[in-house]
Design a protein around this motif. Sequence first.
Motif, short mmCIF file in Angstrom:
data_model
loop_
_atom_site.label_atom_id
_atom_site.label_comp_id
_atom_site.label_asym_id
_atom_site.label_seq_id
_atom_site.Cartn_x
_atom_site.Cartn_y
_atom_site.Cartn_z
N MET A 1 0.79 -1.11 0.27
CA MET A 1 -0.09 0.10 -0.07
C MET A 1 0.88 1.24 0.08
O MET A 1 1.91 1.32 0.79
N ALA A 2 0.50 2.11 -0.84
CA ALA A 2 1.55 3.46 -1.07
C ALA A 2 1.33 4.20 0.22
O ALA A 2 0.21 4.19 0.74
N PRO A 3 2.31 5.10 0.71
CA PRO A 3 2.06 6.03 1.61
C PRO A 3 1.17 7.12 1.45
O PRO A 3 1.07 7.62 0.29
N GLY A 4 0.54 7.57 2.02
CA GLY A 4 -0.43 8.68 1.80
C GLY A 4 -1.95 8.03 1.57
O GLY A 4 -2.82 8.87 1.09
N THR A 5 -1.99 6.79 1.56
CA THR A 5 -3.30 6.46 1.24
C THR A 5 -4.43 6.80 2.25
O THR A 5 -4.21 6.68 3.47
N HIS A 6 -5.53 6.99 2.02
CA HIS A 6 -6.74 7.61 2.60
C HIS A 6 -7.60 6.45 2.93
O HIS A 6 -8.02 6.23 4.33
N PHE A 7 -8.32 5.69 2.14
CA PHE A 7 -8.94 4.64 2.52
C PHE A 7 -8.51 3.34 1.77
O PHE A 7 -7.92 3.04 0.88
N VAL A 8 -8.87 2.15 2.26
CA VAL A 8 -8.59 0.75 2.17
C VAL A 8 -9.88 0.03 1.51
O VAL A 8 -10.62 0.00 2.67
N PHE A 9 -10.02 -0.46 0.55
CA PHE A 9 -11.34 -1.48 0.31
C PHE A 9 -11.05 -2.90 -0.04
O PHE A 9 -9.73 -3.28 -0.66
N GLY A 10 -11.89 -3.70 0.43
CA GLY A 10 -11.39 -5.47 0.11
C GLY A 10 -12.57 -6.04 0.48
O GLY A 10 -13.59 -5.52 0.66
N THR A 11 -12.39 -7.47 0.59
CA THR A 11 -13.35 -8.46 0.81
C THR A 11 -12.97 -9.03 2.31
O THR A 11 -11.74 -9.20 2.51
N HIS A 12 -13.96 -9.57 3.06
CA HIS A 12 -13.96 -10.17 4.34
C HIS A 12 -14.51 -11.25 4.28
O HIS A 12 -15.66 -11.32 3.83
N GLU A 13 -14.11 -12.57 4.95
CA GLU A 13 -14.93 -13.88 4.93
C GLU A 13 -16.00 -13.90 5.64
O GLU A 13 -17.15 -14.46 5.26
N ASP A 14 -16.29 -12.98 6.57
CA ASP A 14 -17.35 -12.86 7.35
C ASP A 14 -18.29 -11.59 7.34
O ASP A 14 -19.49 -11.78 7.16
N HIS A 15 -17.52 -10.49 6.63
CA HIS A 15 -18.54 -9.18 6.73
C HIS A 15 -18.49 -8.74 5.31
O HIS A 15 -19.21 -7.88 5.02
N GLY A 16 -18.21 -9.54 4.56
CA GLY A 16 -18.21 -9.17 2.77
C GLY A 16 -17.37 -8.03 2.34
O GLY A 16 -16.31 -8.24 2.62
N PHE A 17 -18.01 -7.15 1.91
CA PHE A 17 -17.27 -5.98 1.43
C PHE A 17 -16.77 -5.05 2.68
O PHE A 17 -17.87 -4.53 3.17
N VAL A 18 -15.67 -4.85 2.81
CA VAL A 18 -15.41 -4.13 3.85
C VAL A 18 -14.58 -2.79 3.53
O VAL A 18 -13.68 -2.64 2.25
N TYR A 74 -9.14 11.68 -2.98
CA TYR A 74 -8.53 11.00 -1.92
C TYR A 74 -7.84 9.81 -2.45
O TYR A 74 -8.18 9.02 -3.49
N ALA A 75 -6.64 9.20 -1.75
CA ALA A 75 -5.81 8.20 -2.31
C ALA A 75 -6.74 6.66 -1.92
O ALA A 75 -6.77 6.88 -0.72
N VAL A 76 -6.99 5.90 -2.80
CA VAL A 76 -7.90 4.74 -2.38
C VAL A 76 -7.11 3.33 -2.66
O VAL A 76 -6.67 3.33 -4.06
N HIS A 77 -6.95 2.57 -1.80
CA HIS A 77 -6.25 1.37 -2.36
C HIS A 77 -7.41 0.38 -2.29
O HIS A 77 -8.27 0.23 -1.34
N ALA A 78 -7.63 -0.62 -3.27
CA ALA A 78 -8.67 -1.38 -3.43
C ALA A 78 -8.26 -2.82 -3.94
O ALA A 78 -7.27 -2.78 -4.69
N ASP A 79 -8.59 -3.85 -3.65
CA ASP A 79 -8.52 -5.12 -4.19
C ASP A 79 -8.72 -5.09 -5.87
O ASP A 79 -9.56 -4.38 -6.29
#
Length: 152
Positions: A1-18, A74-79
């Motif tokens: 993940m790049a420095p300065g990232t504000h948000f991170v999106f991904g998937t979780h086995e229990d909670h789904g899209f997080v 915003y800088a966003v990191h996503a799957d």
Amino acid sequence: MAPGTHFVFGTHEDHGFVASFTSSMPAHLGHWYLTREQFEPVPDTPGLFRLSEPERDGPRRTRQAVHDLRSAGYAVHADVALDPATSASPPRPVRPNGLIEQRSRIAQAAAGRSPQRGPVPTTSPPSARPIPPKPTYAPTVHLPPSATGRSR
């Protein structure tokens, strides 16, 4: 993940899209943005948000949230599967309903001339009214005397 990232999106086995916000984002502002993008806080995990109603087109809504936050600067990191820049949404099935043909017929009819109307009547320019001549004399203006008694 790049420095300065504000948000991170991904998937979780229990909670789904997080989603979560990083330490470079003020907590109250990160919470505000994620709740506006239809994410709700996970009760037992502080800082983690899950998509509300993920069964209702969850991948598209998550990609839209990533897109919206990036558009806001915003800088966003996503799957990879959730990143609109790298993944394309599945093509929607095309249903033949004749809408394209109908619009084409309407456009052609609008471009043509109606047979119900006769020729366009020609109009003559409006008659010009003469401008009255300027008076040859200068009008006299009478001013009331001032109350202070001073002359002008």
